[in-house]
Design a protein around this motif. Structure first.
Motif, PDB file in Angstrom:
ATOM      1  N   LEU A   1      57.361  32.266  50.719  1.00  0.00           N
ATOM      2  CA  LEU A   1      58.455  31.333  50.988  1.00  0.00           C
ATOM      3  C   LEU A   1      58.711  30.372  49.831  1.00  0.00           C
ATOM      4  CD1 LEU A   1      57.381  30.518  54.646  1.00  0.00           C
ATOM      5  CD2 LEU A   1      59.403  31.841  53.999  1.00  0.00           C
TER       6      LEU A   1
ATOM      7  N   HIS B   1      62.486  30.491  50.047  1.00  0.00           N
ATOM      8  CA  HIS B   1      63.373  29.387  50.412  1.00  0.00           C
ATOM      9  C   HIS B   1      63.529  28.461  49.213  1.00  0.00           C
ATOM     10  CE1 HIS B   1      65.205  26.139  52.680  1.00  0.00           C
ATOM     11  NE2 HIS B   1      64.243  25.322  52.300  1.00  0.00           N
TER      12      HIS B   1
ATOM     13  N   THR C   1      58.518  27.161  55.969  1.00  0.00           N
ATOM     14  CA  THR C   1      59.675  27.346  55.086  1.00  0.00           C
ATOM     15  C   THR C   1      60.187  26.022  54.548  1.00  0.00           C
ATOM     16  OG1 THR C   1      60.351  29.362  56.256  1.00  0.00           O
ATOM     17  CG2 THR C   1      62.053  28.234  54.969  1.00  0.00           C
TER      18      THR C   1
END
Length: 257
Positions: free
Chosen positions: A183, A119, A164
């Protein structure tokens, strides 16, 4: 339809996160709970197996169609792994060494949770997971025993969503640290006690305990995906897919070794 290992009643949300990660890469699958492995259902179909296997009572008598992808196991499970027609994908260096000593072809893949997508968007908030006295919002990976698998699945999805978006995460849980690394979330791992067997993957990745870090886990992610493609063909990477629970066969009772 493939079979995919699932977890029921383990009391640890980290088990569910591993299955969620694998489900993103596979077509819809039938879920086989780890506690029912010895029932030997659907042994003629491909069975993708991941996660922690350390107790002799979980060992099936035979299943040549198991694709072991990101497993942690000890000597008791070597006979089961040996029967597979595929090489074994080890979750950590400890397991890789166990399998190599037993003469089983093994690839060091890492954990399925390392395949979660990075992310790069906005981040906000500090989380502490099973770290009493840690900074920010307190969370836990403890799951109520007896909770339906579908309910655990939803809790797992919610946990991944929080990790995330978090600005930083502090935890004692291996399967909080590993998803956060995938992430791209800064994470500090504080082991409750040192367990070389379980934490050899973190050492392999170069994670320093107690220090807030971001690491590039792309090489292991790519290795994991390549292993699956080699043995399964093209992957169906996308949203997580809740496995269909296979019904218990009439008259079938689990055996214990």
């Amino acid at each position: 339809m493939h079979r995919l290992l699932t977890y029921w009643n383990t009391g640890n949300l980290g088990d569910v996160l591993q299955t969620i990660a694998l489900s993103r890469l596979l077509p819809p699958a039938v879920g086989i709970p780890r506690c029912r492995l010895t029932e030997q259902q659907h042994a003629d179909k491909l069975f993708v197996v991941n996660g922690w296997h350390r107790w002799p009572r979980e060992v099936p008598t035979s299943d040549a169609n198991c694709l072991f992808a990101g497993i942690h196991c000890a000597d008791a499970h070597v006979p089961w792994v040996r029967q597979s027609r595929f090489p074994a994908g080890a979750r950590d260096p400890f397991t890789h060494e166990v399998l190599q000593r037993a003469g089983i072809p093994s690839a060091m893949l890492g954990c399925a949770t390392l395949t979660l997508p990075r992310h790069d968007g906005p981040r906000d908030g500090v989380l502490s997971v099973d770290l009493p006295g840690g900074p920010g919002t307190q969370l836990s990976h403890g799951v109520k025993h007896g909770a339906p698998f579908a309910a655990q699945w939803q809790l797992g999805l919610q946990a991944i969503a929080r990790y995330t978006r978090a600005a930083e995460v502090h935890t004692t849980r291996l399967h909080v640290a590993l998803p956060c690394l995938a992430l791209g979330t800064p994470v500090a791992f504080h082991p409750a006690k040192f367990q070389r067997e379980r934490y050899s993957l973190l050492e392999f990745l170069g994670l320093e305990f107690g220090k807030l870090q971001q690491l590039d886990v792309t090489p292991l992610r790519d290795r994991f995906l390549a292993f699956l493609r080699q043995h399964l063909g093209e992957l169906a990477e996308g949203e997580p897919k809740l496995p269909n629970e296979v019904p218990r066969s009439a008259g079938v009772q689990p055996t214990r070794s």
